[in-house]
Design a protein around this motif. Structure first.
Motif, PDB file in Angstrom:
ATOM      1  N   VAL A 147       0.840  -1.200   0.000  1.00  0.00           N
ATOM      2  CA  VAL A 147       0.000   0.000   0.000  1.00  0.00           C
ATOM      3  C   VAL A 147       0.874   1.250   0.000  1.00  0.00           C
ATOM      4  O   VAL A 147       0.612   2.213  -0.726  1.00  0.00           O
ATOM      5  N   GLY A 148       1.933   1.241   0.801  1.00  0.00           N
ATOM      6  CA  GLY A 148       2.860   2.371   0.826  1.00  0.00           C
ATOM      7  C   GLY A 148       3.458   2.631  -0.542  1.00  0.00           C
ATOM      8  O   GLY A 148       3.613   3.787  -0.958  1.00  0.00           O
ATOM      9  N   ASP A 149       3.796   1.576  -1.271  1.00  0.00           N
ATOM     10  CA  ASP A 149       4.364   1.713  -2.611  1.00  0.00           C
ATOM     11  C   ASP A 149       3.376   2.385  -3.557  1.00  0.00           C
ATOM     12  O   ASP A 149       3.754   3.236  -4.365  1.00  0.00           O
ATOM     13  N   ILE A 150       2.116   2.018  -3.444  1.00  0.00           N
ATOM     14  CA  ILE A 150       1.083   2.635  -4.293  1.00  0.00           C
ATOM     15  C   ILE A 150       1.028   4.145  -4.052  1.00  0.00           C
ATOM     16  O   ILE A 150       1.088   4.941  -4.991  1.00  0.00           O
ATOM     17  N   ILE A 208       1.768   2.041 -11.445  1.00  0.00           N
ATOM     18  CA  ILE A 208       1.228   1.118 -10.438  1.00  0.00           C
ATOM     19  C   ILE A 208       0.727  -0.157 -11.110  1.00  0.00           C
ATOM     20  O   ILE A 208       0.992  -1.262 -10.646  1.00  0.00           O
ATOM     21  N   LYS A 209       0.023  -0.009 -12.211  1.00  0.00           N
ATOM     22  CA  LYS A 209      -0.523  -1.169 -12.922  1.00  0.00           C
ATOM     23  C   LYS A 209       0.607  -2.053 -13.456  1.00  0.00           C
ATOM     24  O   LYS A 209       0.507  -3.281 -13.420  1.00  0.00           O
ATOM     25  N   GLU A 210       1.692  -1.434 -13.933  1.00  0.00           N
ATOM     26  CA  GLU A 210       2.844  -2.207 -14.415  1.00  0.00           C
ATOM     27  C   GLU A 210       3.497  -2.978 -13.268  1.00  0.00           C
ATOM     28  O   GLU A 210       3.862  -4.145 -13.433  1.00  0.00           O
ATOM     29  N   LYS A 211       3.657  -2.331 -12.118  1.00  0.00           N
ATOM     30  CA  LYS A 211       4.306  -2.959 -10.967  1.00  0.00           C
ATOM     31  C   LYS A 211       3.430  -3.997 -10.279  1.00  0.00           C
ATOM     32  O   LYS A 211       3.930  -4.951  -9.704  1.00  0.00           O
TER      33      LYS A 211
END
Length: 155
Positions: A30-33, A77-80
């Protein structure tokens, strides 16, 4: 209805509501997002989450003026995180109900939920604090909702 409980009702109809589905139940994830979104200089307003059995759903809002930067962040985000499903809705408004008297008053949210129910206004997202409640609703019902809340609290 006692005065000074709710002292202000405002709305913003220039927002985007974003829903992220299939989000992993992991704080680092979540933090990454949200780090990715902040790297793109998108100012997030409301954030709410729903914990499901194996994943969570996260909803947030931002200004429509951030659309291009938001899209760039969401692409990354979608790629990761390819399992995340992303939905955006620009046909929404945020209604903010505020008042210092809300700290001690029971039932403000119940009263507003009742208004929305009587007027058949769907709730798309809700966030709260001690002195404010923010609601995301369909844009075309904003005027009706604001007027009914103002009438109830004599504003």
């Amino acid at each position: 209805m006692e005065q000074n409980i709710v002292t202000q009702v405002e709305y913003d109809d220039k927002i985007i509501q974003v829903k992220l589905l299939n989000v992993e139940k992991n704080s680092l994830f979540v933090g990454d997002i949200f780090k990715e979104i902040s790297k793109n200089n998108v100012n997030i307003d409301m954030i709410s989450q729903v914990m499901l059995e194996d994943e969570m759903r996260i909803d947030f809002t931002c200004q429509q003026t951030d659309q291009e930067k938001l899209n760039q962040a969401l692409e990354i985000i979608k790629e990761k995180h390819p399992r995340i499903m992303i939905y955006q809705n620009r046909k929404v408004s945020k209604i903010m109900v505020e008042g210092e008297g809300m700290k001690e008053e029971v039932g403000v949210a119940a009263n507003i939920f009742d208004i929305f129910g009587q007027c058949q206004i769907p709730l798309l997202q809700v966030t709260t604090s001690e002195t404010s409640i923010s609601y995301v609703i369909p844009q075309e019902l904003t005027s009706l909702a604001v007027q009914k809340i103002k009438n109830l609290y004599q504003l």
